[in-house]
Scaffold this active site. Sequence first.
Site, PDB file in Angstrom:
ATOM      1  N   TYR A  80       0.993  -1.202   0.087  1.00  0.00           N
ATOM      2  CA  TYR A  80      -0.074   0.045  -0.064  1.00  0.00           C
ATOM      3  C   TYR A  80       0.826   1.207  -0.132  1.00  0.00           C
ATOM      4  CZ  TYR A  80      -3.827  -2.823   1.426  1.00  0.00           C
ATOM      5  OH  TYR A  80      -5.068  -3.843   1.675  1.00  0.00           O
ATOM      6  N   HIS A 142      -0.399 -11.600   1.716  1.00  0.00           N
ATOM      7  CA  HIS A 142      -1.322 -10.885   0.664  1.00  0.00           C
ATOM      8  C   HIS A 142      -1.907 -11.451  -0.482  1.00  0.00           C
ATOM      9  CE1 HIS A 142      -2.383  -6.259  -0.274  1.00  0.00           C
ATOM     10  NE2 HIS A 142      -3.436  -7.134  -0.240  1.00  0.00           N
ATOM     11  N   GLN A 209      -8.324 -13.056   4.324  1.00  0.00           N
ATOM     12  CA  GLN A 209      -8.948 -11.992   3.890  1.00  0.00           C
ATOM     13  C   GLN A 209      -9.234 -11.820   2.313  1.00  0.00           C
ATOM     14  OE1 GLN A 209      -7.568  -7.429   3.375  1.00  0.00           O
ATOM     15  NE2 GLN A 209      -7.741  -7.926   5.586  1.00  0.00           N
TER      16      GLN A 209
END
Length: 325
Positions: A80, A142, A209
Amino acid sequence: NGAMGFTMRSSSLVLALVCCCGVPSVAGVDPLMRLRTPDGPVYMPQLAIGVWELNAQEVHTAISLALDMGFTHVDTANDYYNQKAVGEAIRNHGSRSDVFLTTKVPGCEAMSVTECADSTASDIDDDLAQLQVDHVDLLLLHFPPRPFPYTPAACARMRAQWLALEDAYYSKKARAIGVSNFCPSCLECIAPSTSSLGAPTTIVPAVNQVQYHVGMGVDQRGIVRACAERGIVLQAYSPLGDGHSRELISGELVTSIGKENGRSGAQTALRYVAQLGHALVTKSTSKKHLSENAAIFDFALTADQMDRLAAATKPTANYSFACLY
């Protein structure tokens, strides 16, 4: 395990209400999700403020407003490119121990197994350095290794990355570890076992996630079942959609149900995910929108309303951009 980072306020009340995956909401307070770790449960606030695509100033604004409103969970990631601002914003607001902090390391590029392990360990240390902390509460892988979509040919590299996260857990750099954008085949690859593909893994991910929202069905391609069978908490990113549609903010279905409850369309869409028992990550720099996002734990959708939302077929999306099965 809670003493190392995020601490639970009113812990006696919270622990008295704990159930299999979390606790029910009390007077609008953000419930806690119980994450499994080898050293015992870690408790994660169900609702997080996310900072994807926010610049440094926006990060400061979003986190300051969110923490003022009672959010206690911040979600960021190595790629990010705003972790320094995240760390600064948390420190500027008060005590690190009041915030549950999640970050992520990227899936490795097309490189050797050894290089994947080394790059992942380096990325973990880079995360901590950027955030200026000695540990995070939750560390996620991720996405699966590139190239996409994931195939079993990449399993050895994925296991090498997961072993680097296990090392981070055992060295107290993370209180819990998990994954993001993982399909059942990815979860099977890193399942605790011995393997000809490398050293044995020992930890089941605490969290997966993935993208999850109204319009995607209750259990797209079996990902909810796959997580539940393994005791993995599903955490929804983009619970209001990926930004290409306002269907879950101002669409007819969510707004009509919202009116039945005196709530907005966005609150209805978020409550649906939360009421299914999933964690969720929201994002905004607007005080009004953050306030609305936080106010989803003091009402409940009826069974009929839940069924209507579950039957929705738009907006469509895939739960993972990186794998298919």
